[in-house]
Structure formats: C-alpha cells, structure tokens
Design a protein around this motif. Structure first.
Motif, PDB file in Angstrom:
ATOM      1  N   GLY A   1       3.711   7.565   6.291  1.00 32.62           N
ATOM      2  CA  GLY A   1       2.430   7.534   5.575  1.00 32.62           C
ATOM      3  C   GLY A   1       2.100   6.108   5.162  1.00 32.62           C
ATOM      4  O   GLY A   1       0.996   5.591   5.405  1.00 32.62           O
ATOM      5  N   GLU A   2       3.054   5.439   4.541  1.00 31.40           N
ATOM      6  CA  GLU A   2       2.863   4.051   4.105  1.00 31.40           C
ATOM      7  C   GLU A   2       2.730   3.135   5.317  1.00 31.40           C
ATOM      8  O   GLU A   2       1.942   2.199   5.325  1.00 31.40           O
ATOM      9  CB  GLU A   2       4.065   3.608   3.248  1.00 31.40           C
ATOM     10  CG  GLU A   2       3.937   3.862   1.756  1.00 31.40           C
ATOM     11  CD  GLU A   2       3.941   5.323   1.352  1.00 31.40           C
ATOM     12  OE1 GLU A   2       4.315   6.176   2.179  1.00 31.40           O
ATOM     13  OE2 GLU A   2       3.569   5.633   0.211  1.00 31.40           O
ATOM     14  N   TYR A   3       3.535   3.433   6.357  1.00 35.02           N
ATOM     15  CA  TYR A   3       3.527   2.599   7.562  1.00 35.02           C
ATOM     16  C   TYR A   3       2.119   2.549   8.177  1.00 35.02           C
ATOM     17  O   TYR A   3       1.567   1.479   8.430  1.00 35.02           O
ATOM     18  CB  TYR A   3       4.551   3.175   8.555  1.00 35.02           C
ATOM     19  CG  TYR A   3       4.539   2.538   9.917  1.00 35.02           C
ATOM     20  CD1 TYR A   3       5.267   1.377  10.165  1.00 35.02           C
ATOM     21  CD2 TYR A   3       3.805   3.101  10.960  1.00 35.02           C
ATOM     22  CE1 TYR A   3       5.256   0.790  11.427  1.00 35.02           C
ATOM     23  CE2 TYR A   3       3.791   2.524  12.225  1.00 35.02           C
ATOM     24  CZ  TYR A   3       4.521   1.368  12.452  1.00 35.02           C
ATOM     25  OH  TYR A   3       4.509   0.787  13.696  1.00 35.02           O
TER      26      TYR A   3
ATOM     27  N   THR B   1      12.278   7.236  -4.590  1.00 33.09           N
ATOM     28  CA  THR B   1      11.789   8.490  -5.153  1.00 33.09           C
ATOM     29  C   THR B   1      10.256   8.424  -5.179  1.00 33.09           C
ATOM     30  O   THR B   1       9.669   7.358  -4.992  1.00 33.09           O
ATOM     31  CB  THR B   1      12.347   8.722  -6.573  1.00 33.09           C
ATOM     32  OG1 THR B   1      12.182   7.519  -7.315  1.00 33.09           O
ATOM     33  CG2 THR B   1      13.815   9.098  -6.526  1.00 33.09           C
ATOM     34  N   ARG B   2       9.625   9.572  -5.403  1.00 35.78           N
ATOM     35  CA  ARG B   2       8.168   9.650  -5.312  1.00 35.78           C
ATOM     36  C   ARG B   2       7.485   8.604  -6.205  1.00 35.78           C
ATOM     37  O   ARG B   2       7.962   8.310  -7.297  1.00 35.78           O
ATOM     38  CB  ARG B   2       7.684  11.061  -5.699  1.00 35.78           C
ATOM     39  CG  ARG B   2       8.164  12.168  -4.781  1.00 35.78           C
ATOM     40  CD  ARG B   2       7.717  12.017  -3.356  1.00 35.78           C
ATOM     41  NE  ARG B   2       6.297  11.908  -3.137  1.00 35.78           N
ATOM     42  CZ  ARG B   2       5.481  12.917  -2.861  1.00 35.78           C
ATOM     43  NH1 ARG B   2       5.958  14.140  -2.798  1.00 35.78           N
ATOM     44  NH2 ARG B   2       4.210  12.727  -2.639  1.00 35.78           N
ATOM     45  N   GLY B   3       6.420   8.070  -5.717  1.00 37.57           N
ATOM     46  CA  GLY B   3       5.707   7.018  -6.459  1.00 37.57           C
ATOM     47  C   GLY B   3       6.346   5.648  -6.289  1.00 37.57           C
ATOM     48  O   GLY B   3       5.979   4.685  -6.956  1.00 37.57           O
ATOM     49  N   GLY B   4       7.286   5.549  -5.361  1.00 33.97           N
ATOM     50  CA  GLY B   4       8.089   4.332  -5.229  1.00 33.97           C
ATOM     51  C   GLY B   4       7.351   3.084  -4.760  1.00 33.97           C
ATOM     52  O   GLY B   4       7.887   1.978  -4.868  1.00 33.97           O
ATOM     53  N   SER B   5       6.124   3.230  -4.268  1.00 39.50           N
ATOM     54  CA  SER B   5       5.394   2.023  -3.831  1.00 39.50           C
ATOM     55  C   SER B   5       5.177   1.051  -4.992  1.00 39.50           C
ATOM     56  O   SER B   5       5.075  -0.162  -4.780  1.00 39.50           O
ATOM     57  CB  SER B   5       4.039   2.390  -3.236  1.00 39.50           C
ATOM     58  OG  SER B   5       4.228   3.242  -2.141  1.00 39.50           O
ATOM     59  N   ASP B   6       5.102   1.589  -6.208  1.00 37.63           N
ATOM     60  CA  ASP B   6       5.019   0.718  -7.395  1.00 37.63           C
ATOM     61  C   ASP B   6       6.204  -0.243  -7.421  1.00 37.63           C
ATOM     62  O   ASP B   6       6.067  -1.407  -7.795  1.00 37.63           O
ATOM     63  CB  ASP B   6       5.102   1.556  -8.683  1.00 37.63           C
ATOM     64  CG  ASP B   6       3.817   2.282  -9.008  1.00 37.63           C
ATOM     65  OD1 ASP B   6       2.767   1.906  -8.480  1.00 37.63           O
ATOM     66  OD2 ASP B   6       3.883   3.226  -9.823  1.00 37.63           O
TER      67      ASP B   6
ATOM     68  N   ILE C   1      -0.953  12.612   1.987  1.00 41.19           N
ATOM     69  CA  ILE C   1      -0.253  12.511   3.274  1.00 41.19           C
ATOM     70  C   ILE C   1       1.271  12.634   3.088  1.00 41.19           C
ATOM     71  O   ILE C   1       1.949  13.303   3.883  1.00 41.19           O
ATOM     72  CB  ILE C   1      -0.631  11.179   3.974  1.00 41.19           C
ATOM     73  CG1 ILE C   1      -2.087  11.246   4.442  1.00 41.19           C
ATOM     74  CG2 ILE C   1       0.311  10.870   5.134  1.00 41.19           C
ATOM     75  CD1 ILE C   1      -2.410  12.265   5.526  1.00 41.19           C
ATOM     76  N   THR C   2       1.798  12.043   2.036  1.00 44.04           N
ATOM     77  CA  THR C   2       3.255  12.135   1.835  1.00 44.04           C
ATOM     78  C   THR C   2       3.705  13.596   1.677  1.00 44.04           C
ATOM     79  O   THR C   2       4.733  13.996   2.214  1.00 44.04           O
ATOM     80  CB  THR C   2       3.699  11.303   0.606  1.00 44.04           C
ATOM     81  OG1 THR C   2       3.139   9.999   0.741  1.00 44.04           O
ATOM     82  CG2 THR C   2       5.209  11.197   0.501  1.00 44.04           C
ATOM     83  N   ASP C   3       2.914  14.390   0.964  1.00 50.26           N
ATOM     84  CA  ASP C   3       3.263  15.809   0.814  1.00 50.26           C
ATOM     85  C   ASP C   3       3.262  16.495   2.176  1.00 50.26           C
ATOM     86  O   ASP C   3       4.134  17.319   2.485  1.00 50.26           O
ATOM     87  CB  ASP C   3       2.253  16.526  -0.103  1.00 50.26           C
ATOM     88  CG  ASP C   3       2.380  16.068  -1.549  1.00 50.26           C
ATOM     89  OD1 ASP C   3       3.464  15.599  -1.936  1.00 50.26           O
ATOM     90  OD2 ASP C   3       1.383  16.174  -2.286  1.00 50.26           O
TER      91      ASP C   3
ATOM     92  N   VAL D   1       0.805  -1.229   0.000  1.00 51.84           N
ATOM     93  CA  VAL D   1       0.000   0.000   0.000  1.00 51.84           C
ATOM     94  C   VAL D   1       0.837   1.279   0.000  1.00 51.84           C
ATOM     95  O   VAL D   1       1.953   1.323   0.506  1.00 51.84           O
ATOM     96  CB  VAL D   1      -0.961   0.049   1.220  1.00 51.84           C
ATOM     97  CG1 VAL D   1      -1.982  -1.059   1.143  1.00 51.84           C
ATOM     98  CG2 VAL D   1      -0.184  -0.016   2.526  1.00 51.84           C
ATOM     99  N   SER D   2       0.231   2.304  -0.572  1.00 53.18           N
ATOM    100  CA  SER D   2       0.777   3.669  -0.527  1.00 53.18           C
ATOM    101  C   SER D   2       0.230   4.382   0.701  1.00 53.18           C
ATOM    102  O   SER D   2      -0.693   3.895   1.361  1.00 53.18           O
ATOM    103  CB  SER D   2       0.319   4.459  -1.749  1.00 53.18           C
ATOM    104  OG  SER D   2       1.021   4.103  -2.887  1.00 53.18           O
ATOM    105  N   ALA D   3       0.730   5.573   0.933  1.00 50.66           N
ATOM    106  CA  ALA D   3       0.162   6.442   1.965  1.00 50.66           C
ATOM    107  C   ALA D   3      -1.191   6.949   1.469  1.00 50.66           C
ATOM    108  O   ALA D   3      -1.471   6.896   0.271  1.00 50.66           O
ATOM    109  CB  ALA D   3       1.095   7.616   2.200  1.00 50.66           C
TER     110      ALA D   3
END
Ligand code: ASP
Length: 438
Positions: free
Chosen positions: A114-116, A181-186, A49-51, A36-38
């Motif tokens: 956020g991801e946590y 880097t941003r979008g890294g959950s992919d 949330i990440t921002d 999952v992402s934040a």
C-alpha cells in the motif's frame, strides 16, 4: 532548511488529495523529503488499502479467492494514476505482485505494498526521486529499528535529492520486508527527519493539530498551538490519540520540532511540539495545555495502621501487582494508606488472586476497591509558574457537583490527575474546559 513531510492515509486517498499534497509541497522549497501512507478512506464507508491488503492475505492463507479484493486495490491505484494524468507503468508492478501472491507471499510484504504504490505515484507526480524504505530502514533481529544503520543508509541514499519514501516498513537483516505496527508511517517520517537532521518534521493529517479536549465531549474544542514533548506524553498516556506512540522518540532525541498539520486546511498552523518554548511568557495565555482522560479504572486502597513506618510495605504491595503483570497507572498515598490505580482490563484477569495476596502478605486493616473510575489529566507546563492552579481545578469540579475520588500531582507540576466516578467523567472534562480555556 529541510522539512520532512509525512502525509497520512486520508491525504493519499485519491487524486484530489494528491493535488492538495502537491500544492503544499510547492508552497515551500524546504519540503524536500516526503513520506507517505497507503491510500486511506475517501468517505466514511470506504476501505483503507492496508485493511484490504491484510484481508487479501487472510484469504490467501485459507485458500479462498481474493481476486475481488485484489482488484479493488489495483483499481484504486490505477485510477489515481489516470486521474493525475501520469503514465507510470504500474500494471507491471501489479502483475509481479499477483505472481508473488500466487507463489506464497509473506503478510508483511503484501501489506507493505500500500505504501509502496502510494510512494511510487507521489514520486512521479511531484517529480521527486522514489527511495524504497527497504533500501534504508533496517530492523535488528529483535524487531527494533537499527537507528544507526538506517540513518547512515538514508543519508547516503537521499544525498541532497528531493525524494518520496514509503512509510510503515523496512527490511530485516536478511533483506525480508518487515512492517511496523499499524500507523507506523508516523515513525518512518520521524526516523527520516532524524536521519537527515531535518529542521522540522511535519506530520500532515486530516485534523488541524491536537485538540485541547476530546471533541466528542467538548464541541468545537480548540487546537493546542504549542505543546512540549513531556506534555504530549502526559496527554497521550491517558487517552489523547495523536500519533503512533513510538513517533516522538527519534525526533525528540535530535531536538527536531514536530508540527501536526491539516492537508485539508494548509493555512492553519496546526500544533507545534518541541522540547521547550523559550520565547513564551508563562504568565500569559491559557493556564492549561490540554485535558485528556479515560474511563475503565479501579482504585485499590490498602489501609493498615502503622504501615507508613514499615520500610518495605509499599514495595511489597507493588510486587504483588508486578507478579500478575498489572501495570500501575498511579499510586497516590496517605499516612498508613496506599492507593493503586490500575486499568480494569489489566486487573480483571487476576483481580481475586491480587486481593488474596494483599490480604495474606500485608494483613491490612482494610482493603477498599472503588470501581468505575475515570481518570482526568489536566496538563499544562505553565501551572508550575502560577499559584492556585489546583485550587481552581477543584473549585471548577466542586461547582459542577463532581465528587473527586483521587488526586495526584506529577512531581514537576506538569499535570494534575483526578479520579472521578465514570458517570461524572463528561461533566468533569466539560467543566474544566469551560473554566480554563478562553
Ligand atoms: N498504512 C498503515 C496503516 O494503515 C500505516 C500508516 O498509515 O501509518 O496502519
């Protein structure tokens, strides 16, 4: 059957979205690993949330109070928990985090939360095990992912359990948290799929797959049902924004299909990405897979009589661009004439030095610089099997009054690249779409 499912920020934005995720997971017993992402935006003016976490850290750095931002973050997760009727004690985690922030927390650690928190909540909601990314996703000292160590660690940690994993971060050799880097959950999702030899990597987002053309230019552009990894590389190289760039390498290496799906339209099959589609009839269906493109290019054309007979001429031209760190996007050539297509933003800082060096080194008869160029890439694995593909492309452009400034065909005939004036860009994309997509 193991399906690794990654859910992006919009799928994690609030309790309603969590419920959709649970429905999707419940529909298929193979969906055992969830990344999952934040929490993302709930509506267009909302914050990711990440921002907010990056913003919090900036406040801490400058000694300005971040209380109100921190409270927005805390509140978002606590309300998701309450709306889902969960009893998980997140307050303690947030109190610990606040204490760590006051004592001096690294930016990476703070933004990884956020991801946590997303993963903790999702694990509790699904009744899956929570496996922290810092327990398995290992970086090397140079910041690259240590695939071998990570794969072994995840296999060990996950076993055959059903689990939820936070995306976007992992641990350095000394245990410190490092974010991607941003979008890294992919990427996390792709690494998890590769580690567990998944049968498919499902990437759930808020669109029903990759579109055949930019919807800002082509209204109601159709979804690409099937695309090969090579085609996807061609499309994203020239502007199609799909996944984080580094996502496909881990799954491609292991020949795992990647399926982009829409959390808000789970019945839509989305886009399937594979190495090849052996079962398909290449003489049927749309000739092209997709059209991508972007503005902001310059073509530098160097002409000198007899130059094609000189053994080193092309190398010397390319070396000049290399000296100024300018990546060459395409390099179509003619007899005694080489063109170099580069992005303006790369060329601009060294433009005059490069032209001066070419003048000095090559002593050309002529250097011509064409500005305001847009590149359009027509990509399609079926083009190689059907005659007249290029002819049809040029005809469609000609009929719509688009003057072609450059043509380049990839060696495997996977793509035809066309340079047009920026003012003709939208017309070119629309004309090609109309002509090739039924
Ligand atoms: N939350 C991170 C970001 O906003 C990572 C991700 O969602 O993939 O970039």
């Amino acid at each position: 059957m193991i399906k690794v499912c990654k859910f992006g920020g919009s799928s994690m934005a609030d309790a309603t979205q969590y419920k959709k995720v649970k429905d999707i997971i419940d529909r298929d017993p193979g969906r055992t690993v969830v990344v999952v992402s934040a929490a993302g935006k709930r509506f267009s003016q909302d914050h990711k949330i990440t921002d907010l976490l990056y913003l919090c850290h900036a406040h801490l750095t400058y000694g300005v109070s971040c209380d109100s931002i921190y409270e927005m973050i805390r509140e978002r997760y606590l309300s998701i928990r309450d709306d889902l009727g969960l009893t998980l004690d997140l307050e303690k985690d947030f109190d610990d985090l606040r204490a760590e922030m006051d004592a001096g927390i690294s930016q990476d650690k703070l933004v990884s939360r956020g991801e946590y928190f997303s993963a903790k909540l999702m694990a509790a909601y699904l009744g899956y095990e929570f496996i922290d990314a810092e327990m398995w996703l290992r970086f090397k000292l140079d910041g690259s992912v240590d695939q071998e160590a990570s794969y072994t660690a995840l296999k060990h940690a996950a076993g055959s359990s059903k689990c939820v994993i936070p995306g976007f971060y992992g641990a350095m050799p000394d245990g410190h948290i490092r974010t991607m880097t941003r979008g890294g959950s992919d990427i996390t999702g792709a690494l998890a799929a590769a580690a567990l030899d998944a049968d498919v990597y499902e990437n759930w987002t808020d669109v029903s797959g990759i579109l055949m053309a930019d919807p800002r230019i082509v209204k109601d552009a159709a979804t690409i049902n099937r695309v090969t990894y090579n085609e996807l590389r061609e499309l994203s190289y020239i502007g199609a924004q799909v996944l984080h760039e580094a996502t496909i390498f881990p799954v491609r290496e292991k020949n795992i299909p990647l399926n982009i799906r829409n959390t808000n339209d789970p019945d839509h099959p989305g886009t399937m990405i594979r190495e090849a589609f052996e079962d398909e009839d290449v003489t049927k269906g749309n000739l092209i897979t997709g059209i991508a493109g972007k503005k902001g290019f310059t073509i530098v054309t160097i002409t000198k009589s007899g130059m094609s007979n000189e053994i080193s001429s092309l190398r010397r031209i390319l070396e000049i661009f290399e000296k100024y760190n300018v990546i060459i996007s395409y390099a179509p050539s003619g007899i005694d004439c080489y063109s170099v297509v580069v992005e303006n933003k790369l060329l601009e800082p060294a433009r005059y030095q490069i032209l001066a060096d070419i003048q000095k080194e090559m002593k050309p008869d002529h250097i011509h610089v064409s500005e305001n160029i847009a590149i359009v890439a027509v990509v399609g694995r079926k083009m190689v099997f059907r005659s007249g593909s290029s002819g049809k492309i040029f005809q469609a452009l000609g009929e719509n009054g688009v003057n072609i400034r450059m043509i380049s065909q990839g060696p495997e005939e996977l793509n035809i690249i066309i340079g047009v004036k920026e003012k003709d860009f939208n017309t070119a994309v629309s004309a090609l779409y109309e002509r090739f997509v039924q």
